[in-house]
Design a protein around this motif. Structure first.
Motif, short mmCIF file in Angstrom:
data_model
loop_
_atom_site.label_atom_id
_atom_site.label_comp_id
_atom_site.label_asym_id
_atom_site.label_seq_id
_atom_site.Cartn_x
_atom_site.Cartn_y
_atom_site.Cartn_z
N LYS A 1 -30.53 124.54 -12.65
CA LYS A 1 -29.59 124.74 -13.76
C LYS A 1 -30.22 124.27 -15.07
CE LYS A 1 -25.04 123.72 -15.49
NZ LYS A 1 -23.99 122.74 -15.59
N ALA A 2 -30.88 123.12 -15.02
CA ALA A 2 -31.54 122.60 -16.22
C ALA A 2 -32.64 123.55 -16.67
CB ALA A 2 -32.10 121.21 -15.96
N TRP A 3 -33.37 124.14 -15.71
CA TRP A 3 -34.44 125.06 -16.06
C TRP A 3 -33.88 126.31 -16.73
CZ3 TRP A 3 -36.19 130.03 -14.91
CH2 TRP A 3 -37.48 130.31 -15.35
N LEU A 4 -32.80 126.84 -16.18
CA LEU A 4 -32.21 128.04 -16.78
C LEU A 4 -31.71 127.77 -18.19
CD1 LEU A 4 -30.31 129.50 -13.70
CD2 LEU A 4 -32.33 130.46 -14.82
N GLU A 5 -31.15 126.59 -18.41
CA GLU A 5 -30.69 126.22 -19.74
C GLU A 5 -31.86 125.87 -20.66
OE1 GLU A 5 -27.97 123.03 -18.99
OE2 GLU A 5 -26.44 124.37 -18.17
N GLY A 6 -32.96 125.41 -20.07
CA GLY A 6 -34.10 124.93 -20.85
C GLY A 6 -35.24 125.90 -20.96
N THR A 7 -35.04 127.15 -20.54
CA THR A 7 -36.10 128.14 -20.65
C THR A 7 -35.51 129.45 -21.16
OG1 THR A 7 -37.29 127.10 -18.84
CG2 THR A 7 -37.94 129.34 -19.39
N HIS A 8 -35.70 129.69 -22.44
CA HIS A 8 -35.21 130.94 -23.01
C HIS A 8 -35.88 131.23 -24.35
CE1 HIS A 8 -32.40 127.91 -24.70
NE2 HIS A 8 -32.48 128.65 -25.79
N ILE A 9 -35.81 132.49 -24.71
CA ILE A 9 -36.27 132.97 -26.01
C ILE A 9 -35.07 133.67 -26.64
CG2 ILE A 9 -37.85 134.49 -27.25
CD1 ILE A 9 -39.80 134.14 -24.87
N LYS A 10 -34.61 133.15 -27.78
CA LYS A 10 -33.39 133.67 -28.39
C LYS A 10 -33.61 133.89 -29.89
CE LYS A 10 -29.33 131.22 -29.18
NZ LYS A 10 -28.26 130.34 -28.76
N SER A 11 -33.12 135.02 -30.39
CA SER A 11 -33.22 135.35 -31.82
C SER A 11 -34.65 135.20 -32.33
CB SER A 11 -32.25 134.47 -32.63
OG SER A 11 -30.92 134.64 -32.20
N SER A 12 -35.59 135.73 -31.58
CA SER A 12 -37.01 135.58 -31.89
C SER A 12 -37.70 136.94 -31.86
CB SER A 12 -37.66 134.63 -30.88
OG SER A 12 -37.07 133.36 -30.95
N SER A 13 -38.88 137.01 -32.48
CA SER A 13 -39.63 138.27 -32.48
C SER A 13 -41.13 137.98 -32.47
CB SER A 13 -39.27 139.11 -33.70
OG SER A 13 -39.63 138.44 -34.90
N ASN A 14 -41.88 138.99 -32.03
CA ASN A 14 -43.34 138.92 -31.94
C ASN A 14 -43.79 137.70 -31.13
OD1 ASN A 14 -45.94 139.87 -32.31
ND2 ASN A 14 -46.22 138.80 -34.24
N ILE A 15 -43.19 137.54 -29.96
CA ILE A 15 -43.57 136.48 -29.02
C ILE A 15 -44.35 137.15 -27.88
CG2 ILE A 15 -42.75 134.66 -27.47
CD1 ILE A 15 -41.99 134.26 -30.46
N VAL A 16 -45.56 136.66 -27.62
CA VAL A 16 -46.40 137.21 -26.56
C VAL A 16 -46.78 136.09 -25.61
CG1 VAL A 16 -48.59 138.35 -26.03
CG2 VAL A 16 -47.33 138.99 -28.09
N ILE A 17 -46.59 136.34 -24.31
CA ILE A 17 -47.06 135.43 -23.27
C ILE A 17 -48.04 136.22 -22.42
CG2 ILE A 17 -46.43 133.99 -21.30
CD1 ILE A 17 -43.63 133.73 -22.59
N SER A 18 -49.31 135.78 -22.41
CA SER A 18 -50.33 136.53 -21.68
C SER A 18 -51.17 135.59 -20.80
CB SER A 18 -51.23 137.29 -22.65
OG SER A 18 -51.92 136.40 -23.50
#
Length: 93
Positions: A71-88
Motif C-alpha cells: 500500500k505504501a509503495w502504491l501511494e509512494g510511486t507515481h508520476i502525476k501532472s508531469s511531462s517528458n519523463i523517460v525511464i530507460s
C-alpha cells in the motif's frame, strides 16, 4: 538536483542502500539525467514520486519494492501532472 537548470547528468553510486526519489515542481528548461555510475550494479529506489515535473531522464537504475509495504509503495510511486519523463535501461523488481 535542486539547482539543476537543464542539461546536467547526475551520476549516482550504489552504496547498498535503497533511496526514495521524490521530485515536486521540478521544471528544468532541458532534460536532466539521473543515472547509475555502474549499470551492472545500479542504484536502487524503493519509491518514486514525480508531481508537476518535466524534462527528467532516469537511466540504469533499479526500483525495488520487495521490502516496502505494498500500500505504501502504491501511494509512494507515481508520476502525476508531469511531462517528458523517460525511464530507460532500468529494472522494476
Amino acid at each position: 538536483l535542486k539547482t539543476a537548470k537543464g542539461g546536467e547528468t547526475i551520476v549516482l553510486q550504489n552504496t547498498g542502500q535503497e533511496y526514495s526519489l521524490n521530485l515536486k515542481s521540478f521544471n528544468p528548461t532541458s532534460t536532466v539525467t539521473i543515472k547509475s555510475e555502474n549499470p551492472d550494479n545500479p542504484v536502487t529506489f524503493n519509491t518514486m514520486i514525480f508531481e508537476r515535473v518535466k524534462n527528467v531522464h532516469i537511466d540504469s537504475v533499479g526500483f525495488d519494492a520487495t521490502n516496502v509495504d505494498k500500500k505504501a509503495w502504491l501511494e509512494g510511486t507515481h508520476i502525476k501532472s508531469s511531462s517528458n519523463i523517460v525511464i530507460s535501461n532500468s529494472k522494476f523488481y
